[in-house]
Structures are given as C-alpha cells and as structure tokens.
Design an enzyme around this catalytic site. Structure first.
Site, PDB file in Angstrom:
ATOM      1  N   TYR A 115     -21.136  24.183  -4.103  1.00  0.00           N
ATOM      2  CA  TYR A 115     -21.402  25.629  -4.092  1.00  0.00           C
ATOM      3  C   TYR A 115     -22.850  25.918  -4.476  1.00  0.00           C
ATOM      4  O   TYR A 115     -23.524  26.724  -3.857  1.00  0.00           O
ATOM      5  CB  TYR A 115     -20.444  26.341  -5.045  1.00  0.00           C
ATOM      6  CG  TYR A 115     -20.491  27.849  -4.902  1.00  0.00           C
ATOM      7  CD1 TYR A 115     -19.572  28.504  -4.080  1.00  0.00           C
ATOM      8  CD2 TYR A 115     -21.460  28.606  -5.555  1.00  0.00           C
ATOM      9  CE1 TYR A 115     -19.620  29.872  -3.922  1.00  0.00           C
ATOM     10  CE2 TYR A 115     -21.516  29.979  -5.391  1.00  0.00           C
ATOM     11  CZ  TYR A 115     -20.587  30.617  -4.584  1.00  0.00           C
ATOM     12  OH  TYR A 115     -20.644  31.970  -4.426  1.00  0.00           O
ATOM     13  N   PHE A 154     -36.823  43.356  18.600  1.00  0.00           N
ATOM     14  CA  PHE A 154     -35.552  42.927  19.196  1.00  0.00           C
ATOM     15  C   PHE A 154     -34.460  43.939  18.837  1.00  0.00           C
ATOM     16  O   PHE A 154     -34.570  44.671  17.856  1.00  0.00           O
ATOM     17  CB  PHE A 154     -35.187  41.519  18.705  1.00  0.00           C
ATOM     18  CG  PHE A 154     -33.921  41.023  19.339  1.00  0.00           C
ATOM     19  CD1 PHE A 154     -33.859  40.791  20.705  1.00  0.00           C
ATOM     20  CD2 PHE A 154     -32.776  40.823  18.583  1.00  0.00           C
ATOM     21  CE1 PHE A 154     -32.680  40.364  21.305  1.00  0.00           C
ATOM     22  CE2 PHE A 154     -31.595  40.392  19.175  1.00  0.00           C
ATOM     23  CZ  PHE A 154     -31.551  40.169  20.536  1.00  0.00           C
ATOM     24  N   ASP A 155     -33.376  43.961  19.617  1.00  0.00           N
ATOM     25  CA  ASP A 155     -32.371  45.027  19.429  1.00  0.00           C
ATOM     26  C   ASP A 155     -31.682  45.022  18.067  1.00  0.00           C
ATOM     27  O   ASP A 155     -31.435  46.081  17.502  1.00  0.00           O
ATOM     28  CB  ASP A 155     -31.345  45.065  20.577  1.00  0.00           C
ATOM     29  CG  ASP A 155     -30.593  43.760  20.764  1.00  0.00           C
ATOM     30  OD1 ASP A 155     -31.148  42.719  20.396  1.00  0.00           O
ATOM     31  OD2 ASP A 155     -29.477  43.781  21.299  1.00  0.00           O
ATOM     32  N   ASP A 170     -40.817  37.856  13.085  1.00  0.00           N
ATOM     33  CA  ASP A 170     -39.465  37.604  13.579  1.00  0.00           C
ATOM     34  C   ASP A 170     -39.604  36.334  14.418  1.00  0.00           C
ATOM     35  O   ASP A 170     -40.147  36.359  15.520  1.00  0.00           O
ATOM     36  CB  ASP A 170     -39.005  38.813  14.405  1.00  0.00           C
ATOM     37  CG  ASP A 170     -37.634  38.591  15.016  1.00  0.00           C
ATOM     38  OD1 ASP A 170     -37.100  37.468  14.915  1.00  0.00           O
ATOM     39  OD2 ASP A 170     -37.100  39.537  15.610  1.00  0.00           O
ATOM     40  N   ALA A 215     -37.619  33.706  15.714  1.00  0.00           N
ATOM     41  CA  ALA A 215     -36.571  32.961  16.414  1.00  0.00           C
ATOM     42  C   ALA A 215     -37.140  31.890  17.359  1.00  0.00           C
ATOM     43  O   ALA A 215     -36.627  30.779  17.423  1.00  0.00           O
ATOM     44  CB  ALA A 215     -35.678  33.931  17.188  1.00  0.00           C
ATOM     45  N   LYS A 244     -31.983  29.605  17.850  1.00  0.00           N
ATOM     46  CA  LYS A 244     -32.891  29.421  18.989  1.00  0.00           C
ATOM     47  C   LYS A 244     -33.700  28.138  18.794  1.00  0.00           C
ATOM     48  O   LYS A 244     -33.216  27.055  19.067  1.00  0.00           O
ATOM     49  CB  LYS A 244     -33.813  30.643  19.138  1.00  0.00           C
ATOM     50  CG  LYS A 244     -33.126  31.849  19.767  1.00  0.00           C
ATOM     51  CD  LYS A 244     -32.386  32.673  18.775  1.00  0.00           C
ATOM     52  CE  LYS A 244     -31.946  33.998  19.312  1.00  0.00           C
ATOM     53  NZ  LYS A 244     -31.103  34.718  18.356  1.00  0.00           N
ATOM     54  N   HIS A 293     -24.344  47.979  23.955  1.00  0.00           N
ATOM     55  CA  HIS A 293     -24.226  47.070  25.101  1.00  0.00           C
ATOM     56  C   HIS A 293     -23.170  45.980  24.907  1.00  0.00           C
ATOM     57  O   HIS A 293     -22.626  45.468  25.859  1.00  0.00           O
ATOM     58  CB  HIS A 293     -25.581  46.432  25.420  1.00  0.00           C
ATOM     59  CG  HIS A 293     -26.191  45.688  24.271  1.00  0.00           C
ATOM     60  ND1 HIS A 293     -26.716  46.329  23.174  1.00  0.00           N
ATOM     61  CD2 HIS A 293     -26.327  44.368  24.038  1.00  0.00           C
ATOM     62  CE1 HIS A 293     -27.167  45.422  22.329  1.00  0.00           C
ATOM     63  NE2 HIS A 293     -26.940  44.225  22.822  1.00  0.00           N
TER      64      HIS A 293
HETATM   65  N1  F0G Z   1     -34.838  38.277  16.626  1.00  0.00           N
HETATM   66  C1  F0G Z   1     -34.958  37.887  17.905  1.00  0.00           C
HETATM   67  C2  F0G Z   1     -36.306  37.845  18.543  1.00  0.00           C
HETATM   68  C3  F0G Z   1     -33.817  37.520  18.626  1.00  0.00           C
HETATM   69  O1  F0G Z   1     -33.952  37.139  19.894  1.00  0.00           O
HETATM   70  C4  F0G Z   1     -32.557  37.545  17.989  1.00  0.00           C
HETATM   71  C5  F0G Z   1     -31.342  37.190  18.700  1.00  0.00           C
HETATM   72  C6  F0G Z   1     -32.485  37.955  16.652  1.00  0.00           C
HETATM   73  C7  F0G Z   1     -33.657  38.311  15.996  1.00  0.00           C
HETATM   74  C8  F0G Z   1     -31.174  38.038  15.912  1.00  0.00           C
HETATM   75  O2  F0G Z   1     -30.706  36.784  15.621  1.00  0.00           O
HETATM   76  O3  F0G Z   1     -28.558  36.572  16.899  1.00  0.00           O
HETATM   77  O4  F0G Z   1     -29.116  35.049  15.005  1.00  0.00           O
HETATM   78  O5  F0G Z   1     -28.526  37.397  14.572  1.00  0.00           O
HETATM   79  N2  F0G Z   1     -31.308  37.072  19.945  1.00  0.00           N
HETATM   80  C9  F0G Z   1     -30.176  36.651  20.741  1.00  0.00           C
HETATM   81  C10 F0G Z   1     -30.541  36.760  22.195  1.00  0.00           C
HETATM   82  C11 F0G Z   1     -28.884  37.288  20.402  1.00  0.00           C
HETATM   83  O6  F0G Z   1     -29.647  36.615  23.037  1.00  0.00           O
HETATM   84  O7  F0G Z   1     -31.713  36.941  22.513  1.00  0.00           O
HETATM   85  P1  F0G Z   1     -29.132  36.439  15.527  1.00  0.00           P
END
Ligand code: F0G
Length: 458
Positions: A72, A124-125, A215, A217, A258, A450
């Site tokens: 833990y 990002f969304d 950010d 990824a 990613k 979406h």
């Molecule tokens: N930032 C970026 C640039 C992303 O592309 C994503 C996720 C996230 C943050 C959020 O990360 O999914 O681990 O919570 N992108 C995926 C996509 C979902 O299909 O582009 P997460």
C-alpha cells in the site's frame, strides 16, 4: 540498393480480429445510435478510435508486471517509477494517477477556481471539460496556420505568442493560474510544438509570473518531430530533447496510455515542492495514497519500462513512419487531410471531404459513420459533437475544423491494415457526392456529450 524501412520489433503474441459484412455493420451502427463509442469491439475490424491505452506492451513490460510490488505504501514499484520519471523528464516530484484526466482533476483542484482564464494551444476535451466544470475558461491561442489543413508548417501545435500575451495583458495575474501547452497538440491534428515556441512561452510566463504546465500525453512524439524539423536539435537524442522540452515547464500532466505505451495510468510531474504538496491532498482524496495513486504496483512497473521504450528513436521512427504511410496514401488520392501528418493519427478534413453536408448535421460524425459502414473501420469525430455546447449560451459551438481522426494504436497494426483503411476511405471518397444527408441528435449529456450522444439519420 537502399535498404527499405522496416519495423523495429517483431511480433510475439497475436489477437484475432473478425471481418463483418456491410449488412451487419449497417444494423450494428443503427443500434449503436450512430455513436461509434457504443459499438462492441468485436463489431469493429480495425479500431482507430484512439491510440490511448490501445498499444501493445513489450515482453520487457510484461516481465516488469510480474515484479510489481503491491504494498500500500512505499512500494518498490513506486520508486522505480519515480526514478524513471525523474530520469526522463527531470521533474523531482510526482504523483501517480489512474489516467490523464485524473491528473488534470487533481492539479486543477489545486490551481483553478471559478472565473479563471487558462490560455493554451487547443486544449484537449477532458482538459477543457475539467476547466469548464470549475466554471473557468480555456482560451485557445494556437497559431492560425493550424486551422488550414493544407498549409505546410513544421510546428502547427505552436502557441501564437501575440495571442498569448494579449490574454496575459488583459487579465490580472491571479485570474490566470497557468498556461497549458499540449505536446503534441491532439486537437489540432497531433501537431508538434517547437522548442523555440516553448522558449517564447516560458519568457512570457516569467514576465507575467504564471506557471506553465505541459499536457504531455505525446511528449516523445513531439520530441521526435523536433529532432527532424528543428535544426538546433538534429544531433540530439530523443531523451536529450525531452529533457530540454520539460526544462521550460513548471510541471506536467501525463496520460501514460499514449507515449508510455501502457493500457492504463497517468501522473503529474512537478518542479516545485509547493505545487506538489498542494496537490497531494487531492491526490489522496481522489486517487489513492501518494505512492500508488490509482495504479497497482505492476502497472507502475510497466509504465516505468514504457517511458524508456517510448522515448527510443527507432521505436518512434517506426511509429511516425506508419502514421505517415497511411497519410500519404490518402493524400496521394486527393483526400483532404491535415498536413504535415500528425504523430499519432491522420486527421481527415471532413468539411472538404463532404461539402454537401451542412454543419448543423455533424459533418465529421457523418463521415466516421460512413467509413465504419464501408469497411468496419472505427475512427472518431473531432468536430461539433466533441466541441460541446457553449457553457453560457448552450448553443452548439462550431469549431473551425471538422475532423475525422484515424488514431493508430502503438505497435498493434501492420501496414497491410493501413492499406485496408486507405482503401475503405477511398471507397467512401469515390461516392462522396451521393452522401447528402447527415445526422441529428436525439439525446445528449450536458458535458463531454460525444461519448454518450444518441443520433439518427436525417
Ligand atoms: N491530454 C491529451 C492531449 C489527451 O489526448 C488525452 C486523452 C488526455 C489528456 C486525457 O487522458 O484519457 O488518460 O484520461 N486522449 C485520448 C484520445 C482519450 O483518444 O485522444 P486520459
């Protein structure tokens, strides 16, 4: 004879996939309410919905899983990951989270409050979702070139420094808790940000006293493009470039699904102890104790290994070349795609592909549905559905670009699969004049609609 390019790995385990008939697919997509997220994975032949968590782990990652320490507190897997993050990114402090949006949730809980302004390059969304959920605003400062798909520009993820400075001038410092730079910029087409641009952002951030978070990824793909396109870095290794990139940030959020090539995981990296300590409480509250934060020990091990593999030059060369291999076939046929090709995906310009569909009928979603029916290929809409409604007026936000993203999972498909995808999209292109009606919404959620939206054919 010049030796041809070939993958930097070979295949050890395979998974069967099934081809379906057009009739089956028409039925399935109707039952899925024309939302590709509602399809069962065995109704899909080639799944390009996302490159997130869909990569193939290596033998070394699977071996690392076996050594996971599930204590833990204070697990050796935590320290293995901490060392890898420090080594690769240079960040001294970190908090593990279960994925990227969880990292955003924890970080923004500390820094973002109602009425705040958060400038960046096409957030990002989920990032925008977490900002707007807190009644704050994301301001897009991406360079204009990014919105012209055919315009050749090496760094379409760049921030327009003039737009950024205008935001920083307009709002008081306490209303701008951070600048977010997304590397690579997913929303604008997997497009990279140059070091020169990062230096410019850093300078402005210092002038106005505002922290910068990346950010991150797809940070390794970003570094690969820097090596290829920014003269100063052509002889540097990917890891040297990654270190240089992060030297311009105060911290990072990471979706490890990613570029760290794991199926689940994330983290936040911090340069400053105060930021780390402030976020710790939220991490414990939302994610778990600070030495696991939403991840099992085995997953932290696989992630630590994945960070090294994901920043290897030959791996990245294989990956980016495969994406370009698909992009080139489409472009050569005249299909409008975001150019130069992105790091993780090919983005099809749906407005130019289907000029007969009005924007109120969800152009990119219509194209994604047609591609699925044509070949069982699942892509994703990056357009009006994803852009959501304006939080104040509740009107549809019509983004400049209506894109269909063909995201390529890492180390999963062969170039034969890419040929198949190209052929399917070419078939849709050949009958584009007959596609004159789009879709309408039957049901939608108030935020991030979406994922669950239900549609019908007009
Ligand atoms: N930032 C970026 C640039 C992303 O592309 C994503 C996720 C996230 C943050 C959020 O990360 O999914 O681990 O919570 N992108 C995926 C996509 C979902 O299909 O582009 P997460």
């Amino acid at each position: 004879m010049k030796l041809p390019f070939a993958e930097s790995y070979k295949i050890k385990v395979v998974e069967s996939i099934r081809r379906s008939t057009r009739g089956e697919r028409e039925e399935w997509i109707k039952n899925a309410k024309y939302n590709l997220f509602n399809l069962k994975s065995d109704q899909v032949f080639i799944d390009l919905l996302t490159d997130s968590g869909t990569g193939a782990m290596s033998d070394k990652q699977w071996a690392a899983l076996m050594e996971g320490d599930e204590s833990y507190a204070g697990a050796s897997s935590y320290y293995r990951l901490k060392d890898a993050i420090h080594d690769i990114t240079g960040f001294e402090y970190f908090l593990p989270t279960h994925q990227g949006r969880a990292a955003e949730n924890v970080l923004f809980s500390t820094l973002v409050k109602e009425g705040d302004i958060i400038p960046g390059n096409s957030h990002f969304d989920t990032t925008k979702g977490h900002i707007e959920f807190r009644k704050a605003h994301a301001v897009d400062c991406t360079i204009d070139e990014a919105f012209h798909t055919e315009l050749d520009h090496p760094f379409k993820g760049n921030i327009d420094l003039e737009k950024l400075e205008n935001v920083l001038k307009k709002y008081p410092r306490k209303q701008v808790p951070m600048i977010i730079v997304t590397v690579t910029c997913n929303t604008s087409g997997g497009q990279p940000v140059s070091i020169e641009n990062m230096r410019g952002v850093r300078k402005l951030a210092d002038k106005y006293g505002i922290p910068v978070f990346f950010d991150s990824a797809r940070f390794a793909e970003n570094a690969y493009f820097i090596k290829l396109r920014e003269e100063e870095f052509k002889d540097k290794t990917i890891r040297e470039i990654v270190r240089e990139m992060f030297s311009y940030a105060d911290g990072m959020t990471m979706s490890s699904k990613k570029d760290a090539i794991v199926n689940m995981g994330g983290f936040i990296g911090f340069r400053h102890k105060e930021h780390f300590e402030a976020a710790t409480m939220y991490n414990i509250l939302f994610e778990g104790f600070i030495t696991y934060g939403g991840m099992s020990g085995r997953d932290m091990n696989a992630l630590a290994q994945g960070l090294y593999e994901g920043t290897g030059f030959h791996y990245l060369e294989t990956r980016i070349n495969q994406v370009a291999y698909l992009g080139k076939q489409l472009r050569d046929y005249g299909i409008p795609v975001q150019y130069p090709f992105g790091g993780h995906a090919i983005f099809v310009d749906a407005k130019r592909f289907l000029p007969n569909i009005p924007k109120e009928q969800y152009i990119a979603q219509t194209l994604a549905v047609e591609l699925y029916i044509e070949g069982g290929v699942r892509a994703v809409e990056i357009g009006t559905l994803l852009a959501d409604r304006d939080p104040d007026t509740r009107e549809n936000r019509y983004p400049e670009l209506e894109l269909v993203r063909l995201a390529i999972p890492r180390r999963v498909y062969t170039n034969n699969h890419m040929d198949y995808v190209a052929a399917a999209l070419i078939n849709v292109y050949d009958r584009r004049d007959k596609i004159t009606k789009g879709l309408r919404i039957v049901k939608e959620a108030p935020i991030l609609r979406h994922f669950t939206v239900e549609l019908e054919k007009i």
